[in-house]
Design an enzyme around this catalytic site. Structure first.
Site, PDB file in Angstrom:
ATOM      1  N   ARG A 181      -6.574   9.809  30.257  1.00  0.00           N
ATOM      2  CA  ARG A 181      -5.952  10.129  29.091  1.00  0.00           C
ATOM      3  C   ARG A 181      -6.491  11.702  28.601  1.00  0.00           C
ATOM      4  O   ARG A 181      -6.095  12.111  27.507  1.00  0.00           O
ATOM      5  CB  ARG A 181      -6.246   9.383  28.049  1.00  0.00           C
ATOM      6  CG  ARG A 181      -5.136   8.103  27.729  1.00  0.00           C
ATOM      7  CD  ARG A 181      -5.825   7.235  26.782  1.00  0.00           C
ATOM      8  NE  ARG A 181      -4.593   6.529  25.865  1.00  0.00           N
ATOM      9  CZ  ARG A 181      -4.242   5.332  26.362  1.00  0.00           C
ATOM     10  NH1 ARG A 181      -4.815   4.764  27.357  1.00  0.00           N
ATOM     11  NH2 ARG A 181      -3.586   4.871  25.458  1.00  0.00           N
ATOM     12  N   ARG A 183       6.605  -4.242  18.794  1.00  0.00           N
ATOM     13  CA  ARG A 183       5.311  -4.885  19.463  1.00  0.00           C
ATOM     14  C   ARG A 183       4.232  -4.954  18.387  1.00  0.00           C
ATOM     15  O   ARG A 183       3.530  -6.069  18.565  1.00  0.00           O
ATOM     16  CB  ARG A 183       4.816  -3.503  20.484  1.00  0.00           C
ATOM     17  CG  ARG A 183       3.769  -4.237  21.646  1.00  0.00           C
ATOM     18  CD  ARG A 183       3.673  -2.985  22.410  1.00  0.00           C
ATOM     19  NE  ARG A 183       2.467  -2.379  21.934  1.00  0.00           N
ATOM     20  CZ  ARG A 183       1.968  -1.219  22.865  1.00  0.00           C
ATOM     21  NH1 ARG A 183       2.579  -1.131  24.001  1.00  0.00           N
ATOM     22  NH2 ARG A 183       0.947  -0.423  22.380  1.00  0.00           N
ATOM     23  N   ARG A 214      -2.014   7.516  17.420  1.00  0.00           N
ATOM     24  CA  ARG A 214      -1.809   7.504  18.809  1.00  0.00           C
ATOM     25  C   ARG A 214      -0.872   8.506  19.300  1.00  0.00           C
ATOM     26  O   ARG A 214      -1.094   8.879  20.461  1.00  0.00           O
ATOM     27  CB  ARG A 214      -1.854   6.101  19.008  1.00  0.00           C
ATOM     28  CG  ARG A 214      -3.032   5.249  18.834  1.00  0.00           C
ATOM     29  CD  ARG A 214      -2.666   3.637  18.981  1.00  0.00           C
ATOM     30  NE  ARG A 214      -2.418   3.371  20.190  1.00  0.00           N
ATOM     31  CZ  ARG A 214      -1.558   1.969  20.362  1.00  0.00           C
ATOM     32  NH1 ARG A 214      -1.063   1.432  19.571  1.00  0.00           N
ATOM     33  NH2 ARG A 214      -1.061   1.692  21.611  1.00  0.00           N
TER      34      ARG A 214
HETATM   35  P1  AMP Z   1      -3.581   1.174  25.824  1.00  0.00           P
HETATM   36  O1  AMP Z   1      -3.462  -0.457  25.744  1.00  0.00           O
HETATM   37  O2  AMP Z   1      -3.692   1.847  27.080  1.00  0.00           O
HETATM   38  O3  AMP Z   1      -2.520   1.652  24.785  1.00  0.00           O
HETATM   39  O4  AMP Z   1      -5.103   1.570  24.914  1.00  0.00           O
HETATM   40  C1  AMP Z   1      -5.405   1.105  23.627  1.00  0.00           C
HETATM   41  C2  AMP Z   1      -6.688   1.828  23.160  1.00  0.00           C
HETATM   42  O5  AMP Z   1      -7.670   1.835  23.781  1.00  0.00           O
HETATM   43  C3  AMP Z   1      -6.324   3.482  22.903  1.00  0.00           C
HETATM   44  O6  AMP Z   1      -5.446   3.801  21.687  1.00  0.00           O
HETATM   45  C4  AMP Z   1      -7.618   4.079  22.835  1.00  0.00           C
HETATM   46  O7  AMP Z   1      -8.266   3.797  21.818  1.00  0.00           O
HETATM   47  C5  AMP Z   1      -8.242   3.132  23.952  1.00  0.00           C
HETATM   48  N1  AMP Z   1      -8.252   3.547  25.332  1.00  0.00           N
HETATM   49  C6  AMP Z   1      -7.562   2.896  26.424  1.00  0.00           C
HETATM   50  N2  AMP Z   1      -7.600   3.770  27.559  1.00  0.00           N
HETATM   51  C7  AMP Z   1      -8.145   4.779  27.020  1.00  0.00           C
HETATM   52  C8  AMP Z   1      -8.667   5.830  27.762  1.00  0.00           C
HETATM   53  N3  AMP Z   1      -8.500   6.047  29.110  1.00  0.00           N
HETATM   54  N4  AMP Z   1      -9.401   6.689  27.047  1.00  0.00           N
HETATM   55  C9  AMP Z   1      -9.761   6.728  25.842  1.00  0.00           C
HETATM   56  N5  AMP Z   1      -9.459   5.656  25.090  1.00  0.00           N
HETATM   57  C10 AMP Z   1      -8.637   4.731  25.647  1.00  0.00           C
END
Ligand code: AMP
Length: 191
Positions: free
Chosen positions: A89, A128, A146
């Site tokens: 990310r 969601r 986000r």
């Molecule tokens: P997701 O399920 O991929 O939408 O991730 C949910 C949350 O987890 C994100 O909004 C971030 O706070 C954290 N997160 C997930 N993957 C990452 C990553 N690669 N780098 C930093 N934070 C992450």
């Protein structure tokens, strides 16, 4: 080893499509979001630290997620390949992933970026938020944060892979199965 990165903004369908893709192509699914939520559910110190960032819609520090990916790669030494979902990310994460895969004499073969209209993203996230039970989904301000972080910190990672000629854009609008077919077609061209 065939390694795939599924890329796209929050709400673009990465999680849904990843579940189907790992089944079809026999890949190990590595979702940093899922790994972090498991840490939170188990109330580990890492989980407790990560929760503070996640609940605000912020990114968890690079070294934390890179460390998680490193140990997951080690954990699945015999994998045919990995599907990275929600990682990398940031540019630092992309560079770290390149290094980790090089150490395994491998690389990311393909980066698929799901393209979804902003209005549709918000519509999906609102839906969601009512059903996922995720604390970071139910607050509209956190959702907006986000999306901003995606634009500022994560989207530049696409250019990194574009330079490596690995990026393929896929239309993420429409039914789940239609999008799945488009993703599968892009993968089949590559393998
Ligand atoms: P997701 O399920 O991929 O939408 O991730 C949910 C949350 O987890 C994100 O909004 C971030 O706070 C954290 N997160 C997930 N993957 C990452 C990553 N690669 N780098 C930093 N934070 C992450």
């Amino acid at each position: 080893m065939f390694n795939l990165i599924l890329f796209g903004p929050p709400g673009s369908g990465k999680g849904t499509q990843s579940d189907k893709l790992v089944d079809k192509y026999g890949l190990v699914h590595l979702s940093t979001g899922n790994l972090l939520r498991a840490e939170i559910a188990n109330k580990t110190p890492l989980g407790m630290e990560a929760k503070n960032f996640i609940d605000k819609g912020q990114l968890v520090p690079d070294e934390v997620v890179i460390g998680m990916i490193d140990s997951s790669l080690e954990h699945h030494k015999d994998a045919n390949g990995f599907l990275f979902d929600g990682f990398p990310r940031t540019l630092a994460q992309a560079e770290a992933l390149d290094k980790l895969l090089t150490l395994k004499n491998s690389e990311a073969a393909l980066v698929l970026i799901l393209d979804v209209d902003e209005e549709e993203l918000i519509r999906r996230l609102v839906h969601r938020g009512k059903t996922s039970g995720r604390s970071d989904d139910s607050d509209e301000n956190v959702q907006r944060k986000r999306q901003d972080i995606y634009k500022n910190d994560t989207f530049p990672v696409a250019a990194y892979y574009q330079k490596q000629k690995k990026l393929v854009q896929v239309d993420g609008m429409g039914e789940v199965n239609q999008v799945f077919e488009r993703l599968s077609n892009a993968i089949d061209k590559k393998i």
